[in-house]
Design a protein around this motif. Structure first.
Motif, PDB file in Angstrom:
ATOM      1  N   ASP A 146      -0.568   6.546   8.118  1.00  0.00           N
ATOM      2  CA  ASP A 146      -0.919   6.527   9.458  1.00  0.00           C
ATOM      3  C   ASP A 146      -0.418   5.284  10.215  1.00  0.00           C
ATOM      4  O   ASP A 146       0.106   5.443  11.609  1.00  0.00           O
ATOM      5  CB  ASP A 146      -2.483   6.855   9.875  1.00  0.00           C
ATOM      6  N   LEU A 147      -0.485   4.219   9.613  1.00  0.00           N
ATOM      7  CA  LEU A 147      -0.113   3.017  10.307  1.00  0.00           C
ATOM      8  C   LEU A 147       1.429   3.183  10.371  1.00  0.00           C
ATOM      9  O   LEU A 147       2.038   2.647  11.423  1.00  0.00           O
ATOM     10  CB  LEU A 147      -0.573   1.749   9.685  1.00  0.00           C
ATOM     11  N   SER A 205      -3.370   9.439   4.640  1.00  0.00           N
ATOM     12  CA  SER A 205      -3.852   8.094   4.193  1.00  0.00           C
ATOM     13  C   SER A 205      -3.833   7.063   5.571  1.00  0.00           C
ATOM     14  O   SER A 205      -3.068   7.252   6.508  1.00  0.00           O
ATOM     15  CB  SER A 205      -3.137   7.614   3.043  1.00  0.00           C
ATOM     16  N   GLU A 206      -4.694   6.041   5.313  1.00  0.00           N
ATOM     17  CA  GLU A 206      -4.628   4.925   6.366  1.00  0.00           C
ATOM     18  C   GLU A 206      -3.190   4.249   6.325  1.00  0.00           C
ATOM     19  O   GLU A 206      -2.665   4.049   7.553  1.00  0.00           O
ATOM     20  CB  GLU A 206      -5.921   3.967   6.102  1.00  0.00           C
ATOM     21  N   GLN A 262       1.074  -1.143  -0.134  1.00  0.00           N
ATOM     22  CA  GLN A 262      -0.135   0.221   0.158  1.00  0.00           C
ATOM     23  C   GLN A 262       0.714   1.259   0.108  1.00  0.00           C
ATOM     24  O   GLN A 262       0.562   2.114  -0.584  1.00  0.00           O
ATOM     25  CB  GLN A 262      -0.680  -0.142   1.207  1.00  0.00           C
TER      26      GLN A 262
END
Length: 208
Positions: free
Chosen positions: A89-90, A85-86, A41
């Motif tokens: 952030d992760l 974005s996710e 991702q």
């Protein structure tokens, strides 16, 4: 930047391994730091940002002395901010979990983390340098996380670190590999590669 929620990916033994390496030798290499799906991702997002023109040629220096000099540094970058974005952030959450573990164990007083996507086109490089500015010692630890799946060693693009005993260490930019080192202690360079090279590069900073 720092996060309040714990990271769902990085666990205590992995973080402690990095801490132990830093205490012993000042640098650490950890492979498979994050899951393959998240790495994919992040790589997709880096390429999408570049395709949208959001990555800009990186400069050297700071303040009024900043300048783009491709004969020294040839990557394109975009800084990370929470909420973009996710996936990002992760990633930032995982780095913040590492920041907290380092502070608990080594008392470095790391306040936050700043970082960016870095895309090196084929043939691009970054000459030997230190990550700490001469007039600003806030950058305490450098962290580089690689996003290049199925990367043959023959493609180049290694991070070359100059160690304290006058040895050099070449680390291939393999997907999932995290390299952390003391920013003011280890000169390093990025060697040219025959293919596009993706990473997330950043710094844990002390209070100014």
């Amino acid at each position: 930047m720092h996060f309040d929620a714990p990271s769902p990916f990085v666990q205590g033994p992995l973080l402690q391994s990095i801490v132990d390496d830093l205490a012993e030798k000042g640098w650490s290499q950890q492979d498979a730091f994050l899951p393959d799906a998240l790495i994919a991702q992040l790589a997709t997002e880096c390429r999408a940002r570049d395709a949208a023109g959001k990555l800009a040629s990186a400069a050297i220096g700071r303040g009024e002395g900043q300048a783009v000099r491709e004969g020294i540094r040839g990557d394109r970058i975009q800084w990370l901010e929470p909420g973009q974005s996710e996936a990002c952030d992760l990633y930032l959450g995982a780095l913040d979990a590492l920041r907290q573990q380092i502070n608990r164990s080594l008392y470095l007083g790391l306040e936050d983390f700043e970082g960016h996507f870095a895309l090196y086109p084929p043939g691009a490089f970054y000459q030997k340098h230190l990550d700490r500015f001469r007039d600003d010692d806030r950058r305490a630890l450098s962290a580089v996380f690689y996003l290049n799946r199925d990367w043959p060693v023959a493609q180049g693009g290694e991070l070359r670190m100059y160690l304290s005993d006058e040895r050099t260490l070449d680390l291939s930019p393999l997907a999932g590999r995290l390299v952390v080192f003391l920013s003011g202690e280890f000169p390093h360079e990025v060697l040219p590669a025959s293919h596009e090279r993706l990473s997330l590069t950043g710094w844990f900073r002390r209070r100014g």
